[in-house]
Scaffold this motif. Structure first.
Motif, mmCIF file in Angstrom:
data_model
loop_
_atom_site.group_PDB
_atom_site.id
_atom_site.type_symbol
_atom_site.label_atom_id
_atom_site.label_comp_id
_atom_site.label_asym_id
_atom_site.label_seq_id
_atom_site.Cartn_x
_atom_site.Cartn_y
_atom_site.Cartn_z
ATOM 1 N N VAL A 52 0.872 -0.751 0.243
ATOM 2 C CA VAL A 52 0.146 0.263 -0.199
ATOM 3 C C VAL A 52 0.937 1.137 -0.233
ATOM 4 O O VAL A 52 2.191 1.251 0.556
ATOM 5 N N TRP A 53 0.196 2.826 -0.474
ATOM 6 C CA TRP A 53 1.191 3.345 -0.766
ATOM 7 C C TRP A 53 0.000 4.721 0.390
ATOM 8 O O TRP A 53 -1.050 4.553 0.657
ATOM 9 N N TYR A 54 1.248 5.788 0.588
ATOM 10 C CA TYR A 54 0.355 6.976 1.212
ATOM 11 C C TYR A 54 0.860 8.030 1.340
ATOM 12 O O TYR A 54 2.134 8.297 0.956
ATOM 13 N N ASP A 55 0.481 9.381 0.097
ATOM 14 C CA ASP A 55 1.299 10.929 0.296
ATOM 15 C C ASP A 55 0.559 11.354 1.179
ATOM 16 O O ASP A 55 -0.350 11.785 1.223
ATOM 17 N N PHE A 56 1.461 11.485 1.875
ATOM 18 C CA PHE A 56 1.127 12.630 3.233
ATOM 19 C C PHE A 56 1.395 14.611 3.015
ATOM 20 O O PHE A 56 0.753 15.013 3.198
ATOM 21 N N GLY A 57 1.582 14.799 0.910
ATOM 22 C CA GLY A 57 1.527 16.235 1.901
ATOM 23 C C GLY A 57 0.001 15.836 0.802
ATOM 24 O O GLY A 57 -0.404 16.977 0.648
ATOM 25 N N LEU A 58 -0.357 14.827 -0.134
ATOM 26 C CA LEU A 58 -1.977 15.419 -0.046
ATOM 27 C C LEU A 58 -2.934 14.199 0.354
ATOM 28 O O LEU A 58 -4.548 14.647 1.058
ATOM 29 N N GLY A 59 -2.138 13.545 1.516
ATOM 30 C CA GLY A 59 -3.230 13.177 2.376
ATOM 31 C C GLY A 59 -4.129 12.005 2.165
ATOM 32 O O GLY A 59 -5.442 12.253 2.356
ATOM 33 N N PRO A 174 -3.786 12.916 10.692
ATOM 34 C CA PRO A 174 -5.040 13.036 9.085
ATOM 35 C C PRO A 174 -5.098 13.919 8.150
ATOM 36 O O PRO A 174 -5.192 15.534 9.073
ATOM 37 N N LYS A 175 -4.882 14.190 7.093
ATOM 38 C CA LYS A 175 -5.079 15.069 6.144
ATOM 39 C C LYS A 175 -6.823 15.800 6.343
ATOM 40 O O LYS A 175 -7.482 14.832 5.985
ATOM 41 N N ALA A 176 -7.233 17.390 5.819
ATOM 42 C CA ALA A 176 -8.032 17.627 6.386
ATOM 43 C C ALA A 176 -8.269 18.874 6.334
ATOM 44 O O ALA A 176 -7.945 19.283 6.430
ATOM 45 N N ILE A 177 -9.588 19.876 5.934
ATOM 46 C CA ILE A 177 -9.549 20.726 5.767
ATOM 47 C C ILE A 177 -9.621 20.935 7.099
ATOM 48 O O ILE A 177 -9.678 20.934 8.713
ATOM 49 N N THR A 178 -9.741 22.759 7.399
ATOM 50 C CA THR A 178 -9.789 23.698 9.228
ATOM 51 C C THR A 178 -10.546 25.534 8.673
ATOM 52 O O THR A 178 -11.001 24.960 7.605
ATOM 53 N N THR A 179 -11.905 24.821 9.982
ATOM 54 C CA THR A 179 -12.819 25.759 9.453
ATOM 55 C C THR A 179 -12.602 26.839 10.674
ATOM 56 O O THR A 179 -12.421 26.505 12.129
ATOM 57 N N ILE A 180 -12.577 27.892 10.247
ATOM 58 C CA ILE A 180 -12.578 29.414 11.387
ATOM 59 C C ILE A 180 -14.220 29.811 11.176
ATOM 60 O O ILE A 180 -14.302 30.506 10.316
ATOM 61 N N ALA A 181 -14.730 29.502 12.689
ATOM 62 C CA ALA A 181 -16.462 30.162 12.148
ATOM 63 C C ALA A 181 -16.694 30.880 13.255
ATOM 64 O O ALA A 181 -16.074 30.815 14.438
ATOM 65 N N SER A 182 -17.020 32.113 13.197
ATOM 66 C CA SER A 182 -17.943 32.633 13.842
ATOM 67 C C SER A 182 -19.308 33.067 14.249
ATOM 68 O O SER A 182 -19.512 34.636 14.383
ATOM 69 N N HIS A 183 -19.712 32.374 12.968
ATOM 70 C CA HIS A 183 -21.100 32.528 13.222
ATOM 71 C C HIS A 183 -21.741 33.073 12.341
ATOM 72 O O HIS A 183 -22.774 34.320 12.193
ATOM 73 N N GLY A 184 -20.433 34.221 11.395
ATOM 74 C CA GLY A 184 -21.475 34.527 9.915
ATOM 75 C C GLY A 184 -22.203 34.339 8.786
ATOM 76 O O GLY A 184 -22.615 32.742 8.551
ATOM 77 N N THR A 185 -22.704 35.049 8.131
ATOM 78 C CA THR A 185 -23.100 35.111 6.960
ATOM 79 C C THR A 185 -22.753 34.077 5.466
ATOM 80 O O THR A 185 -22.979 34.279 5.121
ATOM 81 N N GLU A 186 -21.063 35.031 5.347
ATOM 82 C CA GLU A 186 -20.708 34.980 4.880
ATOM 83 C C GLU A 186 -19.279 34.331 4.815
ATOM 84 O O GLU A 186 -19.311 34.111 6.199
ATOM 85 N N CYS A 187 -18.522 33.346 4.529
ATOM 86 C CA CYS A 187 -17.094 32.493 4.192
ATOM 87 C C CYS A 187 -16.813 32.491 2.993
ATOM 88 O O CYS A 187 -16.540 32.666 2.042
#
Length: 286
Positions: A52-59, A174-187
């Motif tokens: 098996v393989w794993y690319d840590f740069g791409l996750g 693990p590779k994943a998104i990062t969310t920064i939320a302050s409960h606004g209506t725009e992202c």
């Protein structure tokens, strides 16, 4: 050739047939410069025992079929089988197990407050001051092999970290998104955390999703659907435009492409550097 026969082909043989050779061998764990993206430090691991393989740069990772689909740029398994069958590769017995103590390329990593002068100087060279970074980034000290390293760390939603210093770009899985939320209506959506920090310098705080890789767009869509407006600040290149189109196709008219703001620059950070960083500091950036 059947699917099982293809699965018995060693991933190392497939890579060798494409001109990729390991840069480091640690028992049954072989390390390569990734065949899927450009890099200067090997982050692509092959486990010969498990094949098996794993690319840590791409996750991302998988078996030989998963890698073949990436290398042949197709998700059509029948097409992959056809191309593999016409190659000179032959099924082999699984590799003999070899002793190996390594379980991760990053060992004994420690999270600290971001204070190291070299890292702060690097951020400054990219137009980002320490006040903006506070609360967004940390300092990661880690071992790789027998050597000690340190880098800026940006945490994702799965507990992993994007790593960056003047000489290295990678991640602690693990590779994943990062969310920064302050409960606004725009992202606002960014490919990487340097662009997110650049936006904070230019415009101030915002709700944001940092993809940390374009392959994470499907993971980000459920978060973005909750907002009434979504602004994409992806790279001014083919991949970035494709990513913006992918988001816009899913979200419709509430999605806006903001790349015009930094037209003529690769990304938002390059725009910031070209407008805010003295020329004498730019040689520090890599």
């Amino acid at each position: 050739m059947t699917i099982q026969e293809i699965k018995n082909i060693q991933i190392s043989d497939l890579l060798a047939s494409k001109g990729f050779e390991p840069t480091n061998k640690k028992g049954s764990k072989w390390w390569y410069l990734s065949p899927l993206h450009a890099e200067h430090t090997a982050s692509f691991k092959v486990d010969l025992n498990k094949n098996v393989w794993y690319d840590f740069g791409l996750g991302k990772g998988g078996n030989i079929l998963d890698l073949a689909m990436e290398l042949y740029h197709t998700q059509n398994i029948s097409e992959v089988i056809r191309m593999m069958s016409h190659s000179a590769l032959q099924p082999t017995r699984p590799a003999q197990k070899a002793p190996c103590q390594e379980s991760s390329p990053f060992e004994e990593f420690e999270v600290r407050e971001l204070t190291h002068p070299a890292l702060l100087k690097y951020l400054s060279s990219r137009g980002i001051n320490s006040a903006v970074v506070k609360g967004q980034c940390v300092e990661i000290h880690y071992k790789k092999g027998e050597k000690n390293y340190f880098a800026i760390g940006f945490k994702n939603d799965a507990g992993g970290y994007e790593l960056r210093n003047p000489y290295f770009k990678g991640c602690i899985a693990p590779k994943a998104i990062t969310t920064i939320a302050s409960h606004g209506t725009e992202c606002h959506v960014f490919e990487g955390f340097m662009d997110f920090l650049s936006y904070l310098v230019l415009h101030g705080e915002c709700d944001a999703v940092v993809l940390n890789s374009l392959v994470n767009i499907p993971q980000a869509l459920p978060v973005l659907e909750r907002y009434s407006q979504v602004f994409c600040h992806l790279d001014n290149d083919a991949a970035g435009r494709t990513g913006t189109l992918q988001i816009a196709t899913a979200l419709g008219k509430k999605c806006s492409d903001m790349a015009c703001e930094y037209e003529g620059n690769k990304d938002l950070n390059e725009y910031l550097m070209n407008n805010a960083v003295p020329q004498r500091y730019k040689s520090f950036v890599r």
